[in-house]
Scaffold this active site. Structure first.
Site, PDB file in Angstrom:
ATOM      1  N   ASP A 219     -33.080   1.654  10.287  1.00  0.00           N
ATOM      2  CA  ASP A 219     -32.224   2.830  10.160  1.00  0.00           C
ATOM      3  C   ASP A 219     -31.317   2.959  11.387  1.00  0.00           C
ATOM      4  OD1 ASP A 219     -31.744   5.359   8.632  1.00  0.00           O
ATOM      5  OD2 ASP A 219     -32.391   6.275  10.509  1.00  0.00           O
ATOM      6  N   GLU A 264     -43.120 -14.810  14.429  1.00  0.00           N
ATOM      7  CA  GLU A 264     -44.529 -15.158  14.715  1.00  0.00           C
ATOM      8  C   GLU A 264     -45.378 -15.125  13.443  1.00  0.00           C
ATOM      9  OE1 GLU A 264     -46.068 -12.281  17.450  1.00  0.00           O
ATOM     10  OE2 GLU A 264     -44.567 -12.798  18.962  1.00  0.00           O
TER      11      GLU A 264
HETATM   12  C1  BGC Z   1     -30.429   7.257   6.572  1.00  0.00           C
HETATM   13  C2  BGC Z   1     -30.230   8.691   6.245  1.00  0.00           C
HETATM   14  C3  BGC Z   1     -30.705   9.505   7.442  1.00  0.00           C
HETATM   15  C4  BGC Z   1     -30.031   9.049   8.745  1.00  0.00           C
HETATM   16  C5  BGC Z   1     -30.725   9.555   9.944  1.00  0.00           C
HETATM   17  C6  BGC Z   1     -29.414   7.110   7.694  1.00  0.00           C
HETATM   18  O1  BGC Z   1     -28.917   5.993   7.867  1.00  0.00           O
HETATM   19  O2  BGC Z   1     -30.156   6.385   5.504  1.00  0.00           O
HETATM   20  O3  BGC Z   1     -30.867   9.071   5.070  1.00  0.00           O
HETATM   21  O4  BGC Z   1     -30.376  10.842   7.220  1.00  0.00           O
HETATM   22  O5  BGC Z   1     -30.023   7.675   8.833  1.00  0.00           O
HETATM   23  O6  BGC Z   1     -31.953   8.920  10.103  1.00  0.00           O
END
Ligand code: BGC
Length: 537
Positions: A219, A264
């Site tokens: 993310d 790994e």
């Molecule tokens: C996720 C979102 C989230 C944000 C903050 C994004 O890229 O896909 O759903 O709100 O990151 O974590």
């Protein structure tokens, strides 16, 4: 002979856990619910599933605010349920990747609680990005400005950076320090220059790899480092954060270290980064052979319904990854965007336009080299739910924009599996799902669509089954064939795909037709439709 790794051509299905299937009857989806529906995914014909965060979380941002990276939130199940799900997915021949959220934690995370209880300058605060305030003024005006600091002077946030969800990116503590949060105030950003943060995430990766996951979706993968001078944007919009946040070269050693960890383990473990960049060159940096395996390429999802626009997107996406020897990735919908059935409709157009274009776009996407990421419910042709009651909305974008932006709840409404009324098999009868489900979804349930050969679900199943047989050995590039301006035809070896974005029919190349998104009329491809074929000659 080297075998192509599984992810290079994979079709990955995004499971938004909270909305997929509810096994324990509390109105929210859970891991046992996912396990109970693996047969649907296997029958659909995808290769892997990606689970959105199911970790312990107050759900201020749907779970992208993690309070404990090594625990399953009780509303989603337990670690035992997770282990059972991994085993069952593998038993069905499905890979499983999980989300990792390294840019920020929840404000309920033990580290942030320690930071709150510790004084400015302490090691506990150094795990996050705490700063003294700045002068009240234009920057201060964006926040809870004019706050009196300890010395009594009016002050504002350290700079004028906005949060992605509206409002300032800084929140002030009673002791006068401010902390950075690029998203909600409940998601404090971590300090990636602190070695403890790096060690912790390496350990978290190992924790889930040891439990058998096949990879990670990272993310906000480009956002971990911030320019330490914290200069003001000075009236420029959020895109100006690119330089000070999203294009920092310090990020790459982090992913090199992560890659060494993935390597790994046996079995082609992989990582895909959610990377938003300004240009293709930046993307390629993440794809160097000792870094990430894939990055999301969002341009197809962002493109309007237009043949020249789609052609440009494909050309630039292929060029972006070619230098790195990587394969492209494609997305039409996700838990962060308006569902493409709705996006492709035009205000006032016939109700069938969005669904017709969505089917056409699917064949186009699945014919391209690389891997495709599907979002749950697109196989049912679900539209965006645009009329959720205000009181039901939960996305922080809705609250942080004071109702100015509807936010992302409309694409997160639970899936309709069966039956005629809410909760349509998502939960036990009589249970109210966490977001209300529209009346009128009876015809969209998986149960209603499965026996109908003309349904969207049957179309997805057929397209994925054929893709599996067809595309594994095709060349990685595309060769464009002549077509009218409103259409596109490309070829990969013996296989071709035609997409007609116009309203008028276009003539297809001669050859044998494998699959179409709408009925053909002789050799004419209808407007807003697409076809796969093996051209003659
Ligand atoms: C996720 C979102 C989230 C944000 C903050 C994004 O890229 O896909 O759903 O709100 O990151 O974590």
């Amino acid at each position: 002979m080297t075998l192509t790794p599984w992810w290079r051509n994979a079709v990955v299905y995004e499971v938004y856990v909270r909305s997929f299937a509810d096994a324990d009857g509390d109105g929210e989806g859970d891991l046992r619910g996912v396990r109970s529906r693996l047969g649907h995914l296997r029958h659909l014909g995808v290769d892997a599933l990606w689970l959105t965060p199911f970790y312990r979380s107050p759900l201020a941002d749907g779970g992208y605010d993690v309070a404990d990276y090594r625990a399953v939130d009780p509303r989603f199940g337990s670690l035992g349920d997770f282990d059972d799900l991994v085993a069952a997915a593998h038993g069905h021949g499905l890979r499983l990747i999980v989300d990792i959220v390294p840019n920020h934690t929840s404000d309920r995370h033990r580290w942030f609680q320690e930071a709150l209880a510790s004084p400015p300058g302490s090691p506990a605060r150094d795990r996050y990005l705490f700063r003294p305030g700045g002068p009240a003024g234009p920057a201060g005006a964006a926040g809870p400005a004019g706050a009196a600091g300890p010395a009594g002077a009016a002050e504002g946030p350290p700079n004028d950076w906005p949060s992605a969800f509206g409002g300032p990116a800084w929140t002030r503590l009673p002791d006068g320090e401010w902390y950075l949060h690029l998203y909600t105030p409940e998601q404090p950003d971590l300090n990636w220059r602190n070695p403890e943060v790096r060690r912790e995430f390496e350990d978290i990766l190992r924790f889930w790899l040891d439990r058998g996951v096949d990879g990670f979706r990272i993310d906000v993968a480009a956002g971990l480092f911030k320019d330490g001078t914290y200069g003001d944007l000075g009236g420029r919009d959020r895109r100006a954060l690119h330089g000070p946040v999203y294009a920092r070269s310090e990020i790459h050693p982090v992913y090199r270290a992560w890659r060494r960890i993935l390597d790994e383990y046996d079995g082609d473990r992989m990582a895909i980064g959610e990377v938003w960049t300004e240009g293709p060159e930046d993307l390629a940096l993440y794809l160097r052979p000792d870094e990430l395996h894939q990055v999301f390429q969002f341009d197809l999802q962002l493109a309007p319904w237009s043949a020249p626009a789609f052609r440009d997107v494909v050309a630039s996406a292929l060029a972006a990854v070619a230098g790195a020897g990587a394969a492209p990735t494609w997305v039409l919908s996700s838990h962060d965007s308006v569902r493409h059935v709705t996006r492709y409709g035009r205000p006032g157009s016939a109700p069938g336009l969005g669904p017709a274009r969505a089917r056409a776009a699917l064949l186009f996407m699945l014919a391209l080299p690389g891997s495709a990421y599907l979002y749950q419910g697109e196989e049912l042709g679900l539209p965006e739910v645009t009329d959720l009651p205000d009181a039901a909305r939960q996305d922080p974008i809705w609250t942080q924009s004071a109702g100015g932006e509807p936010g992302r709840d409309g694409c997160r409404v639970p899936l309709p599996w069966s039956g005629k009324t809410e909760p349509y098999g998502f939960s036990a009868d009589g249970v109210r799902p966490w977001l209300p489900m529209p009346a009128g979804w009876a015809a969209l349930t998986a149960e209603a669509q499965a026996p109908d050969p003309a349904s969207t679900l049957s179309f997805y199943r057929e397209a994925l089954a054929r893709r599996r047989l067809l595309t594994a050995d095709l060349p990685d590039g595309v060769e464009w064939l002549d077509s009218p301006e409103t259409a596109l035809i490309f070829r990969r070896g013996p296989f071709a795909c035609a997409l007609n974005c116009g309203e008028d029919p276009v003539r297809m190349p001669s050859g044998s037709v494998l699959l179409t998104s709408a009925p053909l009329h002789g050799d004419l491809l209808a407007g807003n439709s697409s076809a796969w074929l093996v051209p003659s000659g």
